[in-house]
Design a protein around this motif. Structure first.
Motif, PDB file in Angstrom:
ATOM      1  N   SER A  78       0.837  -1.200   0.000  1.00  0.00           N
ATOM      2  CA  SER A  78       0.000   0.000   0.000  1.00  0.00           C
ATOM      3  C   SER A  78       0.872   1.250   0.000  1.00  0.00           C
ATOM      4  N   THR A  79       0.251   2.409  -0.181  1.00  0.00           N
ATOM      5  CA  THR A  79       0.973   3.685  -0.130  1.00  0.00           C
ATOM      6  C   THR A  79       1.671   3.820   1.219  1.00  0.00           C
ATOM      7  N   PRO A  80       2.968   4.091   1.247  1.00  0.00           N
ATOM      8  CA  PRO A  80       3.683   4.144   2.530  1.00  0.00           C
ATOM      9  C   PRO A  80       3.330   5.386   3.339  1.00  0.00           C
ATOM     10  N   ARG A  81       3.444   5.225   4.641  1.00  0.00           N
ATOM     11  CA  ARG A  81       3.306   6.340   5.571  1.00  0.00           C
ATOM     12  C   ARG A  81       4.695   6.655   6.117  1.00  0.00           C
ATOM     13  N   TYR A  82       5.025   7.939   6.227  1.00  0.00           N
ATOM     14  CA  TYR A  82       6.332   8.365   6.721  1.00  0.00           C
ATOM     15  C   TYR A  82       6.156   9.097   8.053  1.00  0.00           C
ATOM     16  N   ASP A  83       6.960   8.707   9.033  1.00  0.00           N
ATOM     17  CA  ASP A  83       6.916   9.341  10.351  1.00  0.00           C
ATOM     18  C   ASP A  83       8.334   9.563  10.856  1.00  0.00           C
ATOM     19  N   PRO A  84       8.542  10.639  11.605  1.00  0.00           N
ATOM     20  CA  PRO A  84       9.844  10.836  12.254  1.00  0.00           C
ATOM     21  C   PRO A  84       9.963   9.870  13.416  1.00  0.00           C
ATOM     22  N   GLY A  85      11.067   9.120  13.473  1.00  0.00           N
ATOM     23  CA  GLY A  85      11.198   8.099  14.499  1.00  0.00           C
ATOM     24  C   GLY A  85      12.492   8.165  15.279  1.00  0.00           C
ATOM     25  N   GLY A  86      12.543   7.345  16.313  1.00  0.00           N
ATOM     26  CA  GLY A  86      13.655   7.358  17.257  1.00  0.00           C
ATOM     27  C   GLY A  86      13.110   7.733  18.619  1.00  0.00           C
TER      28      GLY A  86
ATOM     29  N   ALA B 266      13.434  18.644  20.681  1.00  0.00           N
ATOM     30  CA  ALA B 266      14.071  17.416  20.219  1.00  0.00           C
ATOM     31  C   ALA B 266      15.413  17.735  19.576  1.00  0.00           C
ATOM     32  N   VAL B 267      16.487  17.161  20.131  1.00  0.00           N
ATOM     33  CA  VAL B 267      17.835  17.307  19.590  1.00  0.00           C
ATOM     34  C   VAL B 267      18.222  15.985  18.924  1.00  0.00           C
ATOM     35  N   PHE B 268      18.718  16.050  17.703  1.00  0.00           N
ATOM     36  CA  PHE B 268      19.061  14.821  16.988  1.00  0.00           C
ATOM     37  C   PHE B 268      20.002  15.130  15.835  1.00  0.00           C
ATOM     38  N   PRO B 269      20.805  14.141  15.407  1.00  0.00           N
ATOM     39  CA  PRO B 269      21.640  14.312  14.225  1.00  0.00           C
ATOM     40  C   PRO B 269      20.793  14.168  12.966  1.00  0.00           C
ATOM     41  N   SER B 270      21.158  14.905  11.925  1.00  0.00           N
ATOM     42  CA  SER B 270      20.373  14.874  10.690  1.00  0.00           C
ATOM     43  C   SER B 270      21.297  14.895   9.486  1.00  0.00           C
ATOM     44  N   GLY B 271      21.130  13.894   8.607  1.00  0.00           N
ATOM     45  CA  GLY B 271      21.939  13.838   7.398  1.00  0.00           C
ATOM     46  C   GLY B 271      21.217  13.138   6.272  1.00  0.00           C
ATOM     47  N   GLY B 272      21.426  13.582   5.051  1.00  0.00           N
ATOM     48  CA  GLY B 272      20.849  12.934   3.886  1.00  0.00           C
ATOM     49  C   GLY B 272      19.366  13.194   3.736  1.00  0.00           C
ATOM     50  N   PRO B 273      18.746  12.568   2.711  1.00  0.00           N
ATOM     51  CA  PRO B 273      17.321  12.786   2.435  1.00  0.00           C
ATOM     52  C   PRO B 273      16.406  12.365   3.587  1.00  0.00           C
ATOM     53  N   ALA B 274      16.714  11.250   4.258  1.00  0.00           N
ATOM     54  CA  ALA B 274      15.874  10.811   5.366  1.00  0.00           C
ATOM     55  C   ALA B 274      15.928  11.815   6.517  1.00  0.00           C
ATOM     56  N   GLY B 275      17.119  12.354   6.793  1.00  0.00           N
ATOM     57  CA  GLY B 275      17.228  13.370   7.837  1.00  0.00           C
ATOM     58  C   GLY B 275      16.437  14.614   7.495  1.00  0.00           C
TER      59      GLY B 275
ATOM     60  N   MET C 273      13.794  14.779   5.592  1.00  0.00           N
ATOM     61  CA  MET C 273      12.363  14.494   5.701  1.00  0.00           C
ATOM     62  C   MET C 273      11.910  14.495   7.151  1.00  0.00           C
ATOM     63  N   ILE C 274      12.751  13.970   8.065  1.00  0.00           N
ATOM     64  CA  ILE C 274      12.406  14.008   9.491  1.00  0.00           C
ATOM     65  C   ILE C 274      12.230  15.456   9.955  1.00  0.00           C
ATOM     66  N   VAL C 275      13.140  16.317   9.538  1.00  0.00           N
ATOM     67  CA  VAL C 275      13.035  17.732   9.900  1.00  0.00           C
ATOM     68  C   VAL C 275      11.724  18.310   9.384  1.00  0.00           C
ATOM     69  N   ASP C 276      11.404  18.045   8.131  1.00  0.00           N
ATOM     70  CA  ASP C 276      10.163  18.569   7.542  1.00  0.00           C
ATOM     71  C   ASP C 276       8.931  18.051   8.281  1.00  0.00           C
ATOM     72  N   LEU C 277       8.912  16.759   8.590  1.00  0.00           N
ATOM     73  CA  LEU C 277       7.754  16.174   9.262  1.00  0.00           C
ATOM     74  C   LEU C 277       7.562  16.749  10.665  1.00  0.00           C
ATOM     75  N   LEU C 278       8.661  16.930  11.391  1.00  0.00           N
ATOM     76  CA  LEU C 278       8.554  17.493  12.741  1.00  0.00           C
ATOM     77  C   LEU C 278       8.108  18.949  12.704  1.00  0.00           C
ATOM     78  N   GLU C 279       8.593  19.702  11.720  1.00  0.00           N
ATOM     79  CA  GLU C 279       8.154  21.093  11.590  1.00  0.00           C
ATOM     80  C   GLU C 279       6.671  21.168  11.268  1.00  0.00           C
ATOM     81  N   GLU C 280       6.171  20.229  10.454  1.00  0.00           N
ATOM     82  CA  GLU C 280       4.740  20.185  10.154  1.00  0.00           C
ATOM     83  C   GLU C 280       3.920  19.928  11.415  1.00  0.00           C
ATOM     84  N   GLN C 281       4.478  19.147  12.342  1.00  0.00           N
ATOM     85  CA  GLN C 281       3.787  18.831  13.587  1.00  0.00           C
ATOM     86  C   GLN C 281       4.011  19.882  14.677  1.00  0.00           C
ATOM     87  N   LYS C 282       4.713  20.956  14.330  1.00  0.00           N
ATOM     88  CA  LYS C 282       4.977  22.054  15.285  1.00  0.00           C
ATOM     89  C   LYS C 282       5.826  21.595  16.467  1.00  0.00           C
ATOM     90  N   ILE C 283       6.727  20.629  16.240  1.00  0.00           N
ATOM     91  CA  ILE C 283       7.643  20.193  17.286  1.00  0.00           C
ATOM     92  C   ILE C 283       8.870  21.086  17.264  1.00  0.00           C
TER      93      ILE C 283
END
Length: 308
Positions: free
Chosen positions: A30-38, A56-65, A67-77
């Motif tokens: 099915s269509t995948p769902r993407y969530d920031p994890g850890g 939330a403090v975390f390392p971020s690198g590459g496309p997955a990093g 996307m995590i930043v974008d998803l968390l910003e959308e959630q107002k974290i």
């Protein structure tokens, strides 16, 4: 009163569904769902959703990093991503049928340099007005578990309560790290002590042994479908699980840690904090895939625990 979380090995959680998992076949999903994890990221998400203040403090690198930043910003974290040379990992979950089994594939993640680790710790301890720091999740490849003692020493200097939720050699390294609270599972407690735990009395005694050995001032042991127990702060407590229809298990432990930490930051006693944590864990079980606890579910379940 604010909470800061550190996720040393975050992941972009990708969740999908297929009718049947079979070897040597193309599995149409099915269509995948993407969530920031850890762990720490999930804790910050739940604290924020419950009305608390978390960074939330975390390392971020590459496309997955990214996307995590974008998803968390959308959630107002509120986030403090620290750029790294490596690529943030992905975690892949496949649900088989409806209902069916769940398969979780977890990648190892990038190694962090000493400069990158130092930058993460500087970001973590630069968060203003922090009363609690939560370090949650696995360590990245090559990371020295002694990092928990480094973090514990800085927490002690700043008068901050340290919560640790990890496993394996990383959990073993928490002995003497100065944590305020740890949350191992019963299996992890047995592994730490190198023996089988055979009864409810033995469960409480085992948690007490960890507390006496200096793993933390408060030891909360997750008992899965039986709830949780706590030793510390002059108390021995056992709280039953809240029966709910489980739709997924991802993030339930993180939600429990988030709610316990938030309740403590808000001045609740440790028994009420544990009940709030049990409610948050149960609320997450009620949500599908990698969705976390909803505030209205947590408050409703918590009200039914006999909390004060």
């Amino acid at each position: 009163m604010a909470i800061a979380t550190l996720t040393l090995n975050p992941a972009l959680d990708v969740t999908t569904c297929t009718e049947k998992v079979r070897p040597q076949h193309k599995l149409r999903c099915s269509t995948p769902r993407y969530d920031p994890g850890g762990g720490g990221i999930n804790v910050a998400r739940v604290v924020t959703h419950l009305g608390g203040e978390a960074t939330a403090v975390f390392p971020s690198g590459g496309p997955a990093g990214a996307m995590i930043v974008d998803l968390l910003e959308e959630q107002k974290i509120v986030i403090l991503p620290v750029p790294i040379a490596g690529a943030t990992r992905e975690s892949f979950t496949v649900d088989e049928g409806r209902p069916g089994d769940q398969y979780r594939f977890v990648l190892p993640g990038p190694e962090l340099s000493e400069d990158e680790i130092a930058a993460l710790l500087d970001a973590l301890f630069g968060v203003a007005d922090v009363t609690h720091i939560v370090v949650s999740g696995s360590l990245p490849p090559g990371c020295d578990p002694a990092i928990f003692k480094r973090i514990g020493a800085r927490c002690a200097e700043q008068g901050v309560k340290l919560v640790i939720d990890t496993s394996g050699p990383a959990l073993a390294a928490c002995e003497g790290a100065g944590a305020w609270l740890i949350k191992p599972s019963l299996r992890e407690v047995a592994d730490l002590l190198g023996r089988e735990i055979k009864s409810e009395d033995d469960e409480m005694a085992a948690a007490g042994t960890l507390q006496q050995r200096g793993f933390a001032e408060i030891v909360v042991v997750s008992l899965a479908e039986r709830g949780a127990l706590l030793v510390g702060d002059g108390k021995e407590l056992r709280v039953a699980a809240i029966p709910v229809e489980a739709k997924g298990t991802v993030g339930a432990g993180d939600s429990m840690v988030a709610a316990i930490t938030l309740a403590s930051a808000e001045g609740k006693g440790i028994e009420d904090a544990l009940r709030y944590g049990i409610a948050a864990g149960a609320a997450t079980l009620m949500t599908p895939a990698t969705e976390l606890a909803r505030k209205e579910d947590v408050e409703r379940l918590y009200a039914g625990t006999g909390s004060s």
